[in-house]
Structure formats: C-alpha cells, structure tokens
Design an enzyme around this catalytic site. Sequence first.
Site, PDB file in Angstrom:
ATOM      1  N   GLU A 168      57.720  61.754  82.760  1.00  0.00           N
ATOM      2  CA  GLU A 168      57.934  60.314  82.905  1.00  0.00           C
ATOM      3  C   GLU A 168      56.716  59.617  83.505  1.00  0.00           C
ATOM      4  OE1 GLU A 168      61.235  57.330  84.980  1.00  0.00           O
ATOM      5  OE2 GLU A 168      61.507  59.509  85.055  1.00  0.00           O
ATOM      6  N   ARG A 189      64.075  59.169  81.698  1.00  0.00           N
ATOM      7  CA  ARG A 189      64.710  58.291  82.694  1.00  0.00           C
ATOM      8  C   ARG A 189      66.221  58.496  82.721  1.00  0.00           C
ATOM      9  NH1 ARG A 189      67.094  55.910  85.788  1.00  0.00           N
ATOM     10  NH2 ARG A 189      66.726  53.880  86.794  1.00  0.00           N
ATOM     11  N   ARG A 200      48.889  51.172  83.385  1.00  0.00           N
ATOM     12  CA  ARG A 200      49.932  52.040  82.839  1.00  0.00           C
ATOM     13  C   ARG A 200      50.437  51.491  81.501  1.00  0.00           C
ATOM     14  NH1 ARG A 200      53.721  55.882  84.558  1.00  0.00           N
ATOM     15  NH2 ARG A 200      55.501  55.887  83.145  1.00  0.00           N
ATOM     16  N   TYR A 220      53.716  43.336  88.949  1.00  0.00           N
ATOM     17  CA  TYR A 220      52.910  44.303  89.700  1.00  0.00           C
ATOM     18  C   TYR A 220      51.437  43.947  89.511  1.00  0.00           C
ATOM     19  CZ  TYR A 220      57.352  46.608  88.586  1.00  0.00           C
ATOM     20  OH  TYR A 220      58.684  46.884  88.388  1.00  0.00           O
ATOM     21  N   ILE A 261      57.333  55.791  97.857  1.00  0.00           N
ATOM     22  CA  ILE A 261      57.504  54.746  96.846  1.00  0.00           C
ATOM     23  C   ILE A 261      57.423  53.357  97.464  1.00  0.00           C
ATOM     24  CG2 ILE A 261      60.024  54.555  96.957  1.00  0.00           C
ATOM     25  CD1 ILE A 261      57.996  54.806  93.705  1.00  0.00           C
ATOM     26  N   TYR A 298      66.568  51.745  80.364  1.00  0.00           N
ATOM     27  CA  TYR A 298      67.762  52.487  80.758  1.00  0.00           C
ATOM     28  C   TYR A 298      69.004  51.608  80.709  1.00  0.00           C
ATOM     29  CZ  TYR A 298      66.827  50.351  85.371  1.00  0.00           C
ATOM     30  OH  TYR A 298      66.576  49.472  86.393  1.00  0.00           O
ATOM     31  N   ASP A 312      63.966  37.731  85.321  1.00  0.00           N
ATOM     32  CA  ASP A 312      63.182  38.069  84.136  1.00  0.00           C
ATOM     33  C   ASP A 312      63.158  36.864  83.203  1.00  0.00           C
ATOM     34  OD1 ASP A 312      62.031  39.741  81.903  1.00  0.00           O
ATOM     35  OD2 ASP A 312      62.573  41.354  83.268  1.00  0.00           O
ATOM     36  N   LYS A 335      57.250  39.002  82.962  1.00  0.00           N
ATOM     37  CA  LYS A 335      55.998  39.339  82.284  1.00  0.00           C
ATOM     38  C   LYS A 335      55.762  38.320  81.173  1.00  0.00           C
ATOM     39  CE  LYS A 335      58.384  43.263  83.333  1.00  0.00           C
ATOM     40  NZ  LYS A 335      57.988  44.571  82.899  1.00  0.00           N
ATOM     41  N   GLU A 384      55.017  50.061  74.337  1.00  0.00           N
ATOM     42  CA  GLU A 384      55.295  48.656  74.640  1.00  0.00           C
ATOM     43  C   GLU A 384      55.448  47.840  73.357  1.00  0.00           C
ATOM     44  OE1 GLU A 384      55.613  47.569  77.693  1.00  0.00           O
ATOM     45  OE2 GLU A 384      54.505  48.966  78.985  1.00  0.00           O
ATOM     46  N   HIS A 427      59.170  51.740  76.762  1.00  0.00           N
ATOM     47  CA  HIS A 427      59.222  50.444  77.428  1.00  0.00           C
ATOM     48  C   HIS A 427      59.424  49.323  76.421  1.00  0.00           C
ATOM     49  CE1 HIS A 427      57.914  47.855  80.966  1.00  0.00           C
ATOM     50  NE2 HIS A 427      58.771  48.712  81.472  1.00  0.00           N
ATOM     51  N   HIS A 475      60.653  40.216  88.067  1.00  0.00           N
ATOM     52  CA  HIS A 475      60.298  41.168  87.012  1.00  0.00           C
ATOM     53  C   HIS A 475      59.705  40.462  85.796  1.00  0.00           C
ATOM     54  CE1 HIS A 475      61.283  44.695  84.253  1.00  0.00           C
ATOM     55  NE2 HIS A 475      60.715  45.277  85.272  1.00  0.00           N
TER      56      HIS A 475
END
Length: 447
Positions: A127, A87, A374, A269, A313, A53, A164, A355, A381, A133, A353
């Site tokens: 969504e 989104r 997910r 996560y 959430i 987004y 990140d 990865k 991805e 992603h 965040h």
Amino acid sequence: MPSLFKRSLLPKLRSFPLTADAVGVLCGAAEFRRCLLEKIASATRRIYIVALYLQQDEAGQEILDALHAAKLARPELDVVVVVDWLRAQRGLIGAGKQPGNSAWYQEMTRTHASEVPIYGVPVQTRELFGVLHLKGFVIDDCVIYSGASLNNVYLHKFDKYRYDRYHLLHNRELADSMQHLVQHGLVASKAVHRLDLPNLPTTRSLRNDIGDLRSRLKHAAYDTTQGTTDRTGLSVSPLLGVGKNNPLNRVICELIASAQQQLTICTPYFNLPLAIIREINRALARGVKIDIVVGDKTANDFYIPPSEPFRVISALPYLYEISLRRFAKRHQRNIDSGQLNLHLWRDGDNTYHLKGMWIDRRYTLLTGNNLNPRAFRLDLENALLLDDPHGELLEPRGKELAEIFQHTRRIEHFQNLETLAEYPAGVAKFLKRVSRVRIERLLYRIL
C-alpha cells in the site's frame, strides 16, 4: 494561448459536449450522502461505485444496504463496487489488529439474498507504494464525482465531516467511458479479485499479475472515441494517470502554464511536486494571481491532539506545515503584494480533503489527485476537466469557491506558521530525528 509545451496534450484532448444544466454542484458532505442514496434507490440500469474504501461503519452500512436493496428490487441492475485491494484488508491506522473491511463484505454477501460484488484492485504489492485512487460513481447516465471515500466522516453521518468537492454530471458518453474502464481495464484483470467472497488469494501470489496490471494501466486511458476535439462549447474530458510523467500529470502542469489572470489550487496535504512548483513560479513571474487553499494542520485527517499519546502518523500534518512555511518564506514578496494568497481552511474539529484547480474563467479540474509526489508517481489517479470557453458555469463555480473560502484565513506572513520549537514534544523529537538521518525527503516523496 499557444502552449508552452513542445508536446502539448491540452489541445488534443477529446471531450464530451455538455449543457450547463447537466452539471450540478452539491454544497456539502451531508447533501452528497443524501444524493448518493437517492440515486442508488432510483437506478434502473447500472451502479458502478469506485472509491479508495467502503468502510464498515454506520454510513458505509447505509450505502451497502442501499446497494443490496436496489439489486434485490431490480435483479437486472448491473451493480459493481471497486475499492483498493490492500486498504480493504487492513484495519484503521492506530486501531490495533483488525480484520479489515473485506471480512464485513463477505458477511454481507453471505447474509443477503442479493449479490453486490466488491472487487479489490491491487495497484501495487504494498500500500505504501501505490493505491487505487480513482474517483467517480456511475449511476445510470449520471456521474457523481468527489474525492471522498465512503464512511461516517466523509458522508457527514454524525457530527463531524470531512470536506470535499461534490459534482454531478449527466452525460451518457462520459458514464459509458468510465464504466468501460472499470469493466475492461480493472475488473477483467487477473490481479483483481472479489473481496466479498471467502478464501482470498494472497497478495504475494498475485505479484506477477499485479505487475502486469500496473504496466497496462500506465498506457491505459478512458475511451473517448465518442467525443470530439471541437472545444467551442462546454465540455468534459476524463483523464487517467499512474506513474511518472503520465498524461494526467502533464495536463495538470499544462493547465497551470496556461493561466493568464487567475489560478486557484486546493490540496489537503501541502507537498507540491517540483513540476507544479516550477509552473507556479513561472505563473507568478508572468503576473498571474494565485490562491492556494490548504487545510490547517488541525484540519488534517492525520492530526492527533497533543493531549493524546504520540504516534508517528501524527507527525504528518506538521511535515506539511513545514513545507508550507518554506514555500511561504520563499514567496513572501508575492504574498506582501497580494499576488499570492495562501489560505488555511479550518471549521471546528472537522477535516479538509479538497483537491482541484480553477484556471482563469475557463477551466475547472475535478480530481482526487492530492497534487503531491505520491499522486504524481505512485497512485492510480483520475480527473474530469471541465472546459467552459463561454463562461456558462461561472455562477455555480463562484458559489463553490465562495463556500470553500468561507472557513479560511489568509497567511499574511510565513512567520504566522509555527516552527519546530513550538510543536508538541513528541512531534518535535521525531522530526528532529528524521532530519538528522536525512529521510525527510523520502517521506515527502511517499506521503
């Protein structure tokens, strides 16, 4: 080493040769924002922005203003923005009913003399079951790769930041390949429409086109015909994946399986797919030292302080901590020996965040993939795999890892992590109810 997989993809990957000075690592979100704005301002041929987004806030406004200014100054400039369709048409979670970013995009197009088309890609009809992603900004012949989206916190516009990874790769063939996928694999689809123009079609009316797009994406790949299978020097391979057992998932598992000395994994996560858990267990069995860096639950972007009213959430960071505690308990012997090191990242009230993976002294995986069920089944991805057989990037690689570990603490024992009894009352009540009705496993599959 010989692959443990019967149909191994890793040796067959085509890659684009790189020089060490063509790879740069930025040290933080604020530097990422400055670099992105500078690159946009100096672009001469193309700007392709792909993100989950582009948010209507101060940092988002700064980026979109910069894109319009670049297009106005150089009308021949090819400017395209691609975001997730669903989104973009909803507000922030927990913020009540909002028109979403698409209304802002339309206002910006209406009030500017320049035109910056913003396309929405619907990976699924809902969504919850899959989003766009993909990561990577193509500006002329430079690829800026990060897992970040575009808003105040990801770009460290004010006090808070979301941490990140941020890499620059100067390589025309890689940039061409990534642009080609956006142009021909996404924007050309009947399911994809401009969000910055009024009278958007409903998602329901696009159901058949969305199904066709998802089917085609399952077989799509980056165009690497200009690349080579000669892996004797520094190179980069772009990877794409959506759905179960896709090529990106398979390469991730093969990379873990190839580790002989050391493996580092970052994920925000902690909810690893079974396939990754299996390869980690095998790596531990053959003596590989493994470091896993995850965010403390308070550094999770879904975390809500106990002083605020409970929302469903807000239970997510605690679910991830439960998963981490179970994993640590199963591997306590490896933790005691120092072979397995679980690190929690926390820096004030900032969020985490990161990865990606670092395998031995050779491979580095840049990705937006959260390494969870997910990402392995639902979302579209991508990743860039850096192959460095001669250790040309060891210095910047080491600096990046040192910066990541700067704000971490090692979990010495699984009992260092809180239990359900220690959680806030609202969270504990919800998680007990989830456990009773046995939907916990479903939640882990889609969140």
